[in-house]
Design a protein around this motif. Structure first.
Motif, PDB file in Angstrom:
ATOM      1  N   PHE A 175     -15.615 -37.253  35.165  1.00  0.00           N
ATOM      2  CA  PHE A 175     -15.678 -38.699  35.135  1.00  0.00           C
ATOM      3  C   PHE A 175     -16.816 -39.144  36.063  1.00  0.00           C
ATOM      4  CE2 PHE A 175     -10.874 -38.303  34.388  1.00  0.00           C
ATOM      5  CZ  PHE A 175     -11.034 -38.294  33.015  1.00  0.00           C
ATOM      6  N   MET A 176     -16.925 -40.433  36.299  1.00  0.00           N
ATOM      7  CA  MET A 176     -17.900 -40.913  37.263  1.00  0.00           C
ATOM      8  C   MET A 176     -17.573 -40.318  38.637  1.00  0.00           C
ATOM      9  SD  MET A 176     -20.048 -42.607  35.510  1.00  0.00           S
ATOM     10  CE  MET A 176     -21.022 -43.469  36.760  1.00  0.00           C
ATOM     11  N   PRO A 177     -18.577 -40.169  39.514  1.00  0.00           N
ATOM     12  CA  PRO A 177     -18.326 -39.480  40.789  1.00  0.00           C
ATOM     13  C   PRO A 177     -17.181 -40.049  41.612  1.00  0.00           C
ATOM     14  CG  PRO A 177     -20.678 -39.673  40.413  1.00  0.00           C
ATOM     15  CD  PRO A 177     -20.023 -40.467  39.323  1.00  0.00           C
ATOM     16  N   ASP A 178     -16.961 -41.379  41.567  1.00  0.00           N
ATOM     17  CA  ASP A 178     -15.883 -41.954  42.371  1.00  0.00           C
ATOM     18  C   ASP A 178     -14.522 -41.883  41.687  1.00  0.00           C
ATOM     19  OD1 ASP A 178     -16.445 -43.840  40.422  1.00  0.00           O
ATOM     20  OD2 ASP A 178     -16.593 -45.546  41.799  1.00  0.00           O
ATOM     21  N   VAL A 179     -14.465 -41.276  40.492  1.00  0.00           N
ATOM     22  CA  VAL A 179     -13.187 -41.063  39.788  1.00  0.00           C
ATOM     23  C   VAL A 179     -12.818 -39.585  39.773  1.00  0.00           C
ATOM     24  CG1 VAL A 179     -11.936 -41.381  37.619  1.00  0.00           C
ATOM     25  CG2 VAL A 179     -13.579 -43.118  38.383  1.00  0.00           C
ATOM     26  N   GLY A 180     -13.809 -38.690  39.631  1.00  0.00           N
ATOM     27  CA  GLY A 180     -13.539 -37.267  39.780  1.00  0.00           C
ATOM     28  C   GLY A 180     -13.573 -36.472  38.507  1.00  0.00           C
ATOM     29  N   THR A 181     -12.465 -35.823  38.194  1.00  0.00           N
ATOM     30  CA  THR A 181     -12.390 -34.917  37.048  1.00  0.00           C
ATOM     31  C   THR A 181     -11.116 -35.179  36.263  1.00  0.00           C
ATOM     32  OG1 THR A 181     -11.247 -33.223  38.349  1.00  0.00           O
ATOM     33  CG2 THR A 181     -13.656 -33.098  38.268  1.00  0.00           C
ATOM     34  N   ALA A 182     -11.053 -34.601  35.076  1.00  0.00           N
ATOM     35  CA  ALA A 182      -9.885 -34.744  34.217  1.00  0.00           C
ATOM     36  C   ALA A 182      -8.694 -33.966  34.775  1.00  0.00           C
ATOM     37  CB  ALA A 182     -10.210 -34.250  32.820  1.00  0.00           C
ATOM     38  N   ARG A 183      -7.523 -34.357  34.348  1.00  0.00           N
ATOM     39  CA  ARG A 183      -6.318 -33.599  34.674  1.00  0.00           C
ATOM     40  C   ARG A 183      -6.317 -32.295  33.890  1.00  0.00           C
ATOM     41  NH1 ARG A 183      -1.727 -37.690  32.972  1.00  0.00           N
ATOM     42  NH2 ARG A 183      -0.328 -35.984  33.563  1.00  0.00           N
ATOM     43  N   ALA A 184      -5.502 -31.338  34.342  1.00  0.00           N
ATOM     44  CA  ALA A 184      -5.494 -30.017  33.704  1.00  0.00           C
ATOM     45  C   ALA A 184      -4.078 -29.537  33.414  1.00  0.00           C
ATOM     46  CB  ALA A 184      -6.221 -29.008  34.596  1.00  0.00           C
ATOM     47  N   ASP A 185      -3.140 -30.478  33.279  1.00  0.00           N
ATOM     48  CA  ASP A 185      -1.736 -30.104  33.105  1.00  0.00           C
ATOM     49  C   ASP A 185      -1.205 -30.325  31.695  1.00  0.00           C
ATOM     50  OD1 ASP A 185      -1.980 -32.879  33.431  1.00  0.00           O
ATOM     51  OD2 ASP A 185       0.026 -33.078  34.267  1.00  0.00           O
ATOM     52  N   PHE A 186      -2.093 -30.648  30.755  1.00  0.00           N
ATOM     53  CA  PHE A 186      -1.654 -30.728  29.371  1.00  0.00           C
ATOM     54  C   PHE A 186      -1.420 -29.323  28.827  1.00  0.00           C
ATOM     55  CE2 PHE A 186      -4.227 -34.900  28.689  1.00  0.00           C
ATOM     56  CZ  PHE A 186      -3.242 -35.617  29.350  1.00  0.00           C
ATOM     57  N   PRO A 187      -0.676 -29.194  27.710  1.00  0.00           N
ATOM     58  CA  PRO A 187      -0.483 -27.867  27.130  1.00  0.00           C
ATOM     59  C   PRO A 187      -1.813 -27.156  26.890  1.00  0.00           C
ATOM     60  CG  PRO A 187       0.980 -29.438  26.075  1.00  0.00           C
ATOM     61  CD  PRO A 187       0.078 -30.234  26.972  1.00  0.00           C
ATOM     62  N   GLY A 188      -1.943 -25.943  27.446  1.00  0.00           N
ATOM     63  CA  GLY A 188      -3.178 -25.182  27.304  1.00  0.00           C
ATOM     64  C   GLY A 188      -4.222 -25.499  28.346  1.00  0.00           C
ATOM     65  N   GLY A 189      -3.977 -26.495  29.205  1.00  0.00           N
ATOM     66  CA  GLY A 189      -4.918 -26.836  30.264  1.00  0.00           C
ATOM     67  C   GLY A 189      -4.804 -25.861  31.431  1.00  0.00           C
ATOM     68  N   ASP A 190      -5.853 -25.815  32.249  1.00  0.00           N
ATOM     69  CA  ASP A 190      -5.854 -24.891  33.385  1.00  0.00           C
ATOM     70  C   ASP A 190      -6.900 -25.356  34.392  1.00  0.00           C
ATOM     71  OD1 ASP A 190      -5.078 -22.096  34.546  1.00  0.00           O
ATOM     72  OD2 ASP A 190      -7.283 -22.096  34.521  1.00  0.00           O
ATOM     73  N   ALA A 191      -6.482 -25.581  35.636  1.00  0.00           N
ATOM     74  CA  ALA A 191      -7.383 -26.123  36.651  1.00  0.00           C
ATOM     75  C   ALA A 191      -8.513 -25.151  36.997  1.00  0.00           C
ATOM     76  CB  ALA A 191      -6.595 -26.487  37.904  1.00  0.00           C
ATOM     77  N   ARG A 192      -8.206 -23.877  37.045  1.00  0.00           N
ATOM     78  CA  ARG A 192      -9.252 -22.900  37.382  1.00  0.00           C
ATOM     79  C   ARG A 192     -10.314 -22.865  36.282  1.00  0.00           C
ATOM     80  NH1 ARG A 192      -8.864 -19.631  41.465  1.00  0.00           N
ATOM     81  NH2 ARG A 192      -6.604 -19.986  41.579  1.00  0.00           N
ATOM     82  N   THR A 193      -9.875 -22.898  35.048  1.00  0.00           N
ATOM     83  CA  THR A 193     -10.810 -22.932  33.927  1.00  0.00           C
ATOM     84  C   THR A 193     -11.637 -24.209  33.950  1.00  0.00           C
ATOM     85  OG1 THR A 193      -9.278 -21.608  32.600  1.00  0.00           O
ATOM     86  CG2 THR A 193     -10.972 -22.831  31.408  1.00  0.00           C
ATOM     87  N   LEU A 194     -11.006 -25.330  34.289  1.00  0.00           N
ATOM     88  CA  LEU A 194     -11.715 -26.601  34.370  1.00  0.00           C
ATOM     89  C   LEU A 194     -12.821 -26.540  35.422  1.00  0.00           C
ATOM     90  CD1 LEU A 194     -12.073 -29.565  33.588  1.00  0.00           C
ATOM     91  CD2 LEU A 194     -10.252 -30.136  35.220  1.00  0.00           C
ATOM     92  N   TYR A 195     -12.530 -25.975  36.577  1.00  0.00           N
ATOM     93  CA  TYR A 195     -13.534 -25.856  37.634  1.00  0.00           C
ATOM     94  C   TYR A 195     -14.755 -25.096  37.124  1.00  0.00           C
ATOM     95  CZ  TYR A 195     -15.683 -24.642  42.127  1.00  0.00           C
ATOM     96  OH  TYR A 195     -16.566 -24.477  43.163  1.00  0.00           O
ATOM     97  N   ARG A 196     -14.513 -24.002  36.430  1.00  0.00           N
ATOM     98  CA  ARG A 196     -15.629 -23.185  35.941  1.00  0.00           C
ATOM     99  C   ARG A 196     -16.421 -23.912  34.864  1.00  0.00           C
ATOM    100  NH1 ARG A 196     -12.105 -17.510  35.987  1.00  0.00           N
ATOM    101  NH2 ARG A 196     -11.854 -17.490  38.268  1.00  0.00           N
ATOM    102  N   SER A 197     -15.734 -24.710  34.050  1.00  0.00           N
ATOM    103  CA  SER A 197     -16.444 -25.506  33.047  1.00  0.00           C
ATOM    104  C   SER A 197     -17.325 -26.562  33.715  1.00  0.00           C
ATOM    105  CB  SER A 197     -15.444 -26.182  32.106  1.00  0.00           C
ATOM    106  OG  SER A 197     -14.767 -25.222  31.314  1.00  0.00           O
ATOM    107  N   VAL A 198     -16.797 -27.196  34.754  1.00  0.00           N
ATOM    108  CA  VAL A 198     -17.586 -28.190  35.490  1.00  0.00           C
ATOM    109  C   VAL A 198     -18.831 -27.539  36.081  1.00  0.00           C
ATOM    110  CG1 VAL A 198     -17.611 -29.654  37.543  1.00  0.00           C
ATOM    111  CG2 VAL A 198     -15.656 -29.729  35.979  1.00  0.00           C
ATOM    112  N   GLN A 199     -18.666 -26.339  36.640  1.00  0.00           N
ATOM    113  CA  GLN A 199     -19.812 -25.662  37.239  1.00  0.00           C
ATOM    114  C   GLN A 199     -20.867 -25.337  36.187  1.00  0.00           C
ATOM    115  OE1 GLN A 199     -20.097 -25.599  40.531  1.00  0.00           O
ATOM    116  NE2 GLN A 199     -18.090 -26.611  40.444  1.00  0.00           N
ATOM    117  N   ARG A 200     -20.447 -25.094  34.967  1.00  0.00           N
ATOM    118  CA  ARG A 200     -21.405 -24.840  33.884  1.00  0.00           C
ATOM    119  C   ARG A 200     -22.270 -26.080  33.648  1.00  0.00           C
ATOM    120  NH1 ARG A 200     -20.127 -22.896  27.610  1.00  0.00           N
ATOM    121  NH2 ARG A 200     -22.222 -22.045  27.252  1.00  0.00           N
ATOM    122  N   ILE A 201     -21.645 -27.235  33.679  1.00  0.00           N
ATOM    123  CA  ILE A 201     -22.396 -28.467  33.492  1.00  0.00           C
ATOM    124  C   ILE A 201     -23.275 -28.756  34.697  1.00  0.00           C
ATOM    125  CG2 ILE A 201     -22.156 -30.976  33.267  1.00  0.00           C
ATOM    126  CD1 ILE A 201     -19.579 -30.411  31.645  1.00  0.00           C
TER     127      ILE A 201
END
Length: 293
Positions: free
Chosen positions: A167-193
């Protein structure tokens, strides 16, 4: 060949969603990203007010739609992809891992036997790294899972449409608790961007403005690395995972998750009408969220 797209954003106040029209100035070909179908939960009625705003722009600019791109199966708004395709054509596309999401939610909703979790509801399923064109503009689909298993970002010239990953810098990132979501995977995806060049323009799919600021949707890799409240430079993977898991445990289930995903895993089509000619949505009881005493 130009590498700079023309970009027009459409903000939906009701859901905080940003849809985009990406146009090639040379060929006048375009792609639409994450179009919104209005939905009133109380009455169960759909409307096309947001999609008609977007349609009017396409016609005013004389654009030919080649693609209708979904970044993922959204949980906070219904997709207008099918309605828009009926008006202007184009191929509805999403990442190939939508099959996993469809399988998960077919089971959760106990969907009809005829609904197949094979992605065929969409015209095209992108593989990670797949290249395509919008007119003469080079584009690429990037798999950025974590929020869901199927999240995609779309790179078009010097712009990236990141979906819910950032999201915008002052909002942060998406949640990762939906079915199939994963916070560690999200972090690595963000780093790719964030490994892209610092001046790369990033266009987010949602904005939830804090402290009364006006809605915003355009930022850069440099701005995210310097100031994102969840994942700026110096935040380790372990720190991010701990933050994300703690925060997600406090979040309510999105208001429109149950109606929206039933539509969005069908590429924006309503469920098949029953013998009375009416389409129905299903609400599974006591499945999502925390039990309330």
């Amino acid at each position: 060949m130009t590498t700079r797209p023309s970009i027009q954003a459409f903000f939906d106040d009701a859901t905080g969603t940003v849809s985009y029209v990406i146009a090639d100035p040379t060929s006048r070909c375009a792609a639409v990203v994450d179009p919104v179908l209005d939905f009133d939960l109380r009455s169960g009625r759909t409307r096309t007010v947001q999609a008609e705003r977007l349609l009017a722009w396409l016609r005013e600019q004389g654009l030919t739609v080649q693609w209708i791109l979904e970044t993922h199966a959204h949980a906070d708004h219904l997709s207008a992809a099918h309605w828009l395709q009926q008006q202007v054509g184009g191929r509805i596309a999403i990442g190939e891992h939508i099959r996993e999401v469809q399988a998960t939610f077919k089971k959760l909703y106990n969907l009809e036997r005829g609904f197949l979790p094979d992605g065929t509801q969409f015209d095209h399923l992108f593989k990670d790294g797949e290249r395509f064109h919008i007119g003469e503009l080079p584009a690429q689909a990037l798999l950025v899972p974590g929020h869901t298993p199927a999240d995609m970002a779309y790179v078009v010239g010097d712009a990236v449409f990141v979906g819910d990953t950032l999201f915008m810098p002052d909002v942060g990132t998406a949640r990762a608790d939906f079915p199939g979501g994963d916070a560690r995977t999200l972090y690595r995806s963000v780093q790719r961007i964030l490994a892209l060049p610092p001046k790369t323009q990033l266009f987010v799919c949602h904005d939830y403005p804090p402290n009364g600021r006006a809605p915003a949707w355009e930022t850069t890799v440099a701005e995210q690395r310097a100031g994102n409240i969840h994942v700026r430079d110096g935040v380790t993977e372990q720190e991010f995972v701990a933050m994300r898991q703690t925060r997600d445990a406090t979040l309510d289930v999105p208001t429109l998750i149950l109606p929206s995903i039933q539509i969005n895993i069908r590429a924006g089509q309503l469920p098949t009408p029953e013998d009375d000619g009416v389409s129905y949505l299903k609400i599974p009881l006591n499945v999502l969220g925390k039990a309330q005493n």
